[in-house]
Design an enzyme around this catalytic site. Structure first.
Site, PDB file in Angstrom:
ATOM      1  N   ASN A 209       2.025 -61.650 -90.469  1.00 19.41           N
ATOM      2  CA  ASN A 209       1.014 -61.584 -89.119  1.00 19.41           C
ATOM      3  C   ASN A 209       1.885 -61.236 -88.332  1.00 19.41           C
ATOM      4  O   ASN A 209       3.241 -60.222 -88.730  1.00 19.41           O
ATOM      5  CB  ASN A 209       1.197 -62.703 -88.873  1.00 19.41           C
ATOM      6  CG  ASN A 209       2.683 -63.613 -88.932  1.00 19.41           C
ATOM      7  OD1 ASN A 209       3.415 -63.305 -87.537  1.00 19.41           O
ATOM      8  ND2 ASN A 209       3.585 -64.869 -89.463  1.00 19.41           N
ATOM      9  N   LYS A 288       6.536 -56.746-110.278  1.00 19.28           N
ATOM     10  CA  LYS A 288       5.737 -56.057-109.683  1.00 19.28           C
ATOM     11  C   LYS A 288       4.241 -56.511-110.212  1.00 19.28           C
ATOM     12  O   LYS A 288       4.424 -55.488-111.547  1.00 19.28           O
ATOM     13  CB  LYS A 288       5.443 -54.930-108.737  1.00 19.28           C
ATOM     14  CG  LYS A 288       4.659 -53.777-107.955  1.00 19.28           C
ATOM     15  CD  LYS A 288       4.793 -52.547-107.770  1.00 19.28           C
ATOM     16  CE  LYS A 288       3.922 -51.899-107.930  1.00 19.28           C
ATOM     17  NZ  LYS A 288       3.898 -50.569-107.159  1.00 19.28           N
ATOM     18  N   ASP A 305       3.116 -77.476 -92.885  1.00 14.21           N
ATOM     19  CA  ASP A 305       3.618 -77.453 -91.723  1.00 14.21           C
ATOM     20  C   ASP A 305       4.555 -78.050 -90.776  1.00 14.21           C
ATOM     21  O   ASP A 305       4.287 -79.098 -90.996  1.00 14.21           O
ATOM     22  CB  ASP A 305       1.675 -78.384 -90.984  1.00 14.21           C
ATOM     23  CG  ASP A 305       2.000 -77.374 -89.783  1.00 14.21           C
ATOM     24  OD1 ASP A 305       2.670 -78.407 -89.297  1.00 14.21           O
ATOM     25  OD2 ASP A 305       0.765 -77.836 -89.201  1.00 14.21           O
ATOM     26  N   PHE A 323       3.837 -74.168 -80.269  1.00  8.70           N
ATOM     27  CA  PHE A 323       3.415 -72.829 -79.506  1.00  8.70           C
ATOM     28  C   PHE A 323       2.292 -72.935 -80.123  1.00  8.70           C
ATOM     29  O   PHE A 323       1.934 -73.000 -81.409  1.00  8.70           O
ATOM     30  CB  PHE A 323       4.238 -71.463 -79.591  1.00  8.70           C
ATOM     31  CG  PHE A 323       5.410 -71.717 -79.112  1.00  8.70           C
ATOM     32  CD1 PHE A 323       6.730 -72.230 -79.234  1.00  8.70           C
ATOM     33  CD2 PHE A 323       5.709 -70.627 -78.072  1.00  8.70           C
ATOM     34  CE1 PHE A 323       7.372 -72.471 -78.045  1.00  8.70           C
ATOM     35  CE2 PHE A 323       6.572 -70.903 -76.845  1.00  8.70           C
ATOM     36  CZ  PHE A 323       7.913 -71.778 -76.885  1.00  8.70           C
TER      37      PHE A 323
HETATM   38  N1  CTP Z   1       3.125 -74.176 -87.457  1.00  8.66           N
HETATM   39  C1  CTP Z   1       4.156 -74.445 -88.291  1.00  8.66           C
HETATM   40  N2  CTP Z   1       3.726 -74.500 -89.601  1.00  8.66           N
HETATM   41  C2  CTP Z   1       2.752 -74.388 -89.845  1.00  8.66           C
HETATM   42  C3  CTP Z   1       1.713 -73.214 -88.913  1.00  8.66           C
HETATM   43  C4  CTP Z   1       2.241 -73.563 -87.652  1.00  8.66           C
HETATM   44  O1  CTP Z   1       5.138 -74.683 -88.247  1.00  8.66           O
HETATM   45  N3  CTP Z   1       2.386 -73.841 -91.312  1.00  8.66           N
HETATM   46  C5  CTP Z   1       3.925 -74.022 -86.322  1.00  8.66           C
HETATM   47  C6  CTP Z   1       4.072 -72.973 -85.058  1.00  8.66           C
HETATM   48  O2  CTP Z   1       5.531 -72.539 -84.898  1.00  8.66           O
HETATM   49  C7  CTP Z   1       3.259 -73.105 -83.379  1.00  8.66           C
HETATM   50  C8  CTP Z   1       2.541 -73.909 -84.079  1.00  8.66           C
HETATM   51  O3  CTP Z   1       2.223 -74.892 -84.628  1.00  8.66           O
HETATM   52  O4  CTP Z   1       4.517 -73.898 -82.793  1.00  8.66           O
HETATM   53  C9  CTP Z   1       1.044 -74.059 -83.636  1.00  8.66           C
HETATM   54  O5  CTP Z   1       0.679 -73.228 -85.242  1.00  8.66           O
HETATM   55  P1  CTP Z   1      -0.577 -72.212 -85.139  1.00  8.66           P
HETATM   56  O6  CTP Z   1      -0.772 -71.250 -85.697  1.00  8.66           O
HETATM   57  O7  CTP Z   1      -1.247 -71.641 -82.792  1.00  8.66           O
HETATM   58  O8  CTP Z   1      -1.542 -73.541 -84.900  1.00  8.66           O
HETATM   59  P2  CTP Z   1      -1.984 -73.951 -86.626  1.00  8.66           P
HETATM   60  O9  CTP Z   1      -1.603 -74.892 -86.274  1.00  8.66           O
HETATM   61  O10 CTP Z   1      -1.318 -73.216 -88.038  1.00  8.66           O
HETATM   62  O11 CTP Z   1      -4.039 -74.615 -86.358  1.00  8.66           O
HETATM   63  P3  CTP Z   1      -4.524 -72.955 -87.199  1.00  8.66           P
HETATM   64  O12 CTP Z   1      -4.046 -72.135 -87.231  1.00  8.66           O
HETATM   65  O13 CTP Z   1      -5.709 -73.304 -87.216  1.00  8.66           O
HETATM   66  O14 CTP Z   1      -4.946 -72.303 -85.267  1.00  8.66           O
END
Ligand code: CTP
Length: 409
Positions: A209, A288, A305, A323
């Site tokens: 990303n 690769k 997560d 965040f």
């Molecule tokens: N986060 C995390 N682990 C993941 C994805 C997200 O710890 N695998 C944390 C990020 O660091 C951030 C928060 O969750 O603090 C929200 O991340 P975001 O990508 O906005 O949300 P998601 O829960 O992944 O939901 P979506 O992608 O559906 O918006």
């Protein structure tokens, strides 16, 4: 914009401070410079007066009968004082409150926060007398130190004693200007995550990303300048890494999960600013893949997560801030994440506004917390936003600690 008084000591690193003086002027600050007598052996008053667009002060000015004493004028003028390089001699004078020249007298005639950036030969730095003076100096509430760095020194020695990098000094000075040098996070251990994880399919291809890590690293630097003991777990970032207590590099969501979980039990706060991938390729190929072997559809599986797991295990005395980088509606998904991940607070920020979010120096955001507080922060520097987040986090943390103490009583 602030009034920055720079005291340059007599060491070879003085030349690096000229670059900082120039940067601060370009950023719109007012900058005045005092050169100690040995500093003038390394750089000239003409160099710094040209860069600062102000007269450069030396001890010759200290003794001029020009009305109000110069050291009082300068000491009262400064919003922040920077001493760089802090030499062994200057350190000894400051630690013992000596005031026999313009710079040391100005320091005593001021109440402004002071940032010191020591630099000297490693053997000098490691002398007991120097370390005792350094510890004595750090005991002053006004004194902040960016510390020394290790590496190759101008005397060909390799070891501690290098001047901190100019960007570290620059960021710390901005923090002092924003906070007036408050050290309100001194007791806290704060875990910050930053950067964007990469989920490799093979050694050359990954899902990633656009996160640069700038917001998380600004949080780490802001917390460091306010006295916190900072642990930084960072995935891919374009930013240099600050000298926090512990800095742990990771690549994937899985590695971030393992690193964060190992640190979390000893932390008071966790600020989860990293952009962590939600998915990873189902299979990793250690060699690769040739183009012909790439699948038309890439099988994916969910990555851990991290934040959600922290929300499940956090203790009542820990503060967990997430965040949410969003497009379109900011608040509805952020509120959902606040609840779903059992967070104390979440900072939602837009990534579809030009000039904010990924890759920008600036950001804006909305703070939502479990007590119903909602704060809207307009576009500002990431460092300023970081300090605002820390202010809000501290307020929430202190009020929760107070209420749990009174319910026990
Ligand atoms: N986060 C995390 N682990 C993941 C994805 C997200 O710890 N695998 C944390 C990020 O660091 C951030 C928060 O969750 O603090 C929200 O991340 P975001 O990508 O906005 O949300 P998601 O829960 O992944 O939901 P979506 O992608 O559906 O918006």
């Amino acid at each position: 914009m602030g009034r920055i008084l720079v005291g340059i000591g007599g060491g070879i690193a003085a030349y690096k401070v000229c670059e900082l003086v120039s940067q601060w002027v370009q950023q719109g600050h007012q900058v005045k410079v005092i050169l100690t007598p040995p500093a003038t052996q390394f750089i000239t008053p003409l160099t710094v007066s040209t860069l600062s667009r102000q007269p450069a002060y030396t001890d010759a000015d200290f003794w001029q009968p020009t009305g109000r004493p110069l050291h009082i004028e300068l000491g009262e003028w400064a919003d922040v004082i920077v001493i760089a390089p802090l030499t062994a001699d200057l350190l000894a004078k400051m630690a013992h409150g000596l005031a026999d020249d313009l710079l040391t007298s100005t320091l005593l005639a001021s109440t402004a926060p002071v940032l010191v950036a020591p630099a000297m030969n490693s053997t000098m730095w490691q002398q007991v007398s120097v370390q005792q003076n350094y510890q004595a100096l750090l005991a002053w509430p006004r004194i902040h130190s960016v510390g020394v760095r290790a590496g190759l020194l101008a005397c060909d020695a390799v070891g501690p004693g290098r001047l901190a990098e100019p960007w570290e000094i620059n960021t710390w000075v901005h923090s002092l200007l924003l906070t007036q040098g408050k050290r309100d996070l001194q007791p806290y251990k704060i875990l910050v995550t930053a950067g964007g994880t990469r989920e490799y399919l093979d050694p050359v291809r990954f899902l990633g990303n656009p996160a640069t890590g700038a917001m998380g690293i600004a949080l780490a630097q802001a917390a460091l300048s306010r006295g916190a003991q900072v642990t930084l777990v960072y995935a891919h970032t374009t930013q240099p890494i600050p000298a926090v207590a512990q800095a742990i590099p990771v690549t994937s969501a899985q590695e971030m999960y393992a690193a964060v979980l190992a640190c979390f039990p000893t932390q008071d706060w966790c600020l989860m600013a990293a952009a962590v991938s939600d998915v990873q390729p189902a299979t990793y190929h250690p060699t690769k893949l040739p183009k012909q072997a790439l699948p038309a559809c890439l099988p994916l599986q969910l990555a851990p997560d991290v934040l959600k797991h922290l929300g499940q295990i956090k203790r009542a005395d820990q503060l967990l801030v997430g965040f949410a980088a969003q497009t379109g509606d900011l608040e509805t998904p952020a509120r959902e994440k606040l609840q779903a991940k059992n967070l104390d607070a979440i900072v939602a920020n837009p990534i579809d506004q030009p000039g904010a979010g990924f890759g920008s120096d600036q950001n804006e955001g909305i703070w939502l917390d479990r007590c119903g507080q909602r704060r809207v922060w307009p576009r500002t520097s990431k460092l300023h936003l970081a300090h605002q987040i820390l202010d809000a986090a501290r307020e929430l943390y202190v009020s929760s600690s107070d209420s749990s103490a009174s319910s026990v009583g």
